[in-house]
Design an enzyme around this catalytic site. Structure first.
Site, PDB file in Angstrom:
ATOM      1  N   HIS A 111     -28.706 -28.188 -11.889  1.00 49.05           N
ATOM      2  CA  HIS A 111     -28.489 -29.379 -12.705  1.00 49.05           C
ATOM      3  C   HIS A 111     -29.817 -30.049 -13.001  1.00 49.05           C
ATOM      4  CE1 HIS A 111     -28.319 -30.760  -8.509  1.00 49.05           C
ATOM      5  NE2 HIS A 111     -28.739 -31.944  -8.939  1.00 49.05           N
ATOM      6  N   ASP A 158     -25.144 -40.229 -12.819  1.00 51.81           N
ATOM      7  CA  ASP A 158     -25.371 -40.003 -11.394  1.00 51.81           C
ATOM      8  C   ASP A 158     -24.700 -41.124 -10.603  1.00 51.81           C
ATOM      9  OD1 ASP A 158     -26.911 -40.147  -8.750  1.00 51.81           O
ATOM     10  OD2 ASP A 158     -27.723 -38.320  -9.646  1.00 51.81           O
ATOM     11  N   ILE A 159     -24.091 -40.789  -9.467  1.00 45.46           N
ATOM     12  CA  ILE A 159     -23.402 -41.808  -8.657  1.00 45.46           C
ATOM     13  C   ILE A 159     -24.384 -42.652  -7.852  1.00 45.46           C
ATOM     14  CG2 ILE A 159     -21.235 -40.524  -8.527  1.00 45.46           C
ATOM     15  CD1 ILE A 159     -22.026 -39.747  -5.643  1.00 45.46           C
ATOM     16  N   ASN A 190     -34.461 -30.312  -9.164  1.00 52.26           N
ATOM     17  CA  ASN A 190     -34.827 -30.152  -7.764  1.00 52.26           C
ATOM     18  C   ASN A 190     -34.343 -28.771  -7.328  1.00 52.26           C
ATOM     19  OD1 ASN A 190     -35.777 -32.822  -7.623  1.00 52.26           O
ATOM     20  ND2 ASN A 190     -33.735 -33.571  -7.190  1.00 52.26           N
ATOM     21  N   GLY A 215     -35.394 -31.910  -2.349  1.00 48.24           N
ATOM     22  CA  GLY A 215     -34.380 -32.931  -2.571  1.00 48.24           C
ATOM     23  C   GLY A 215     -33.092 -32.431  -3.177  1.00 48.24           C
ATOM     24  N   GLN A 216     -32.931 -31.127  -3.340  1.00 55.18           N
ATOM     25  CA  GLN A 216     -31.668 -30.618  -3.884  1.00 55.18           C
ATOM     26  C   GLN A 216     -30.591 -30.761  -2.811  1.00 55.18           C
ATOM     27  OE1 GLN A 216     -31.637 -26.496  -5.199  1.00 55.18           O
ATOM     28  NE2 GLN A 216     -29.681 -26.757  -6.247  1.00 55.18           N
ATOM     29  N   HIS A 271     -31.685 -33.661 -13.946  1.00 56.09           N
ATOM     30  CA  HIS A 271     -31.596 -35.115 -13.930  1.00 56.09           C
ATOM     31  C   HIS A 271     -32.353 -35.630 -15.153  1.00 56.09           C
ATOM     32  CE1 HIS A 271     -30.487 -35.559  -9.562  1.00 56.09           C
ATOM     33  NE2 HIS A 271     -30.979 -34.329  -9.554  1.00 56.09           N
TER      34      HIS A 271
END
Length: 101
Positions: free
Chosen positions: A87, A17-18, A74, A80-81, A89
């Protein structure tokens, strides 16, 4: 967008994750497009299983299994998507409080 890929299969890609929220924060995505986890599960349950299996493999590779880890989907902007491609997390490497924020 450039990504640090940590695992790939024929059906999934996993990358860091960035904006990590834990020492281990990896996204596992299906290569096929589904807007969220519910759509993925309804249309392609075998692909949803692939995503979950790969999430477990990421946790093992990242050595967070013994300490515990979380898999989060999410679904919807209110949850929070922010990217509307299903995807998971994978979060670990620190204590994760419950209930989540």
């Amino acid at each position: 967008m450039p990504a640090t890929i940590v695992r790939e299969t024929d059906t999934t890609v996993a990358f860091r994750d960035i904006n990590p929220q834990a020492p281990t924060h990896v996204l596992v995505i299906p290569r096929a497009h589904y807007p969220d986890a519910a759509a993925l599960a309804a249309a392609a349950p075998e692909l949803a299983a692939d995503v979950l299996r790969e999430a477990g493999e990421v946790a093992a590779d990242e050595k967070v299994v013994a300490g515990g880890y979380r898999i989060v989907f999410n679904t919807g902007s209110g949850a929070g998507q922010t990217v509307f491609h299903a995807h998971a997390h994978v979060l670990g490497g620190r204590g994760l409080q419950w209930p989540p924020g």
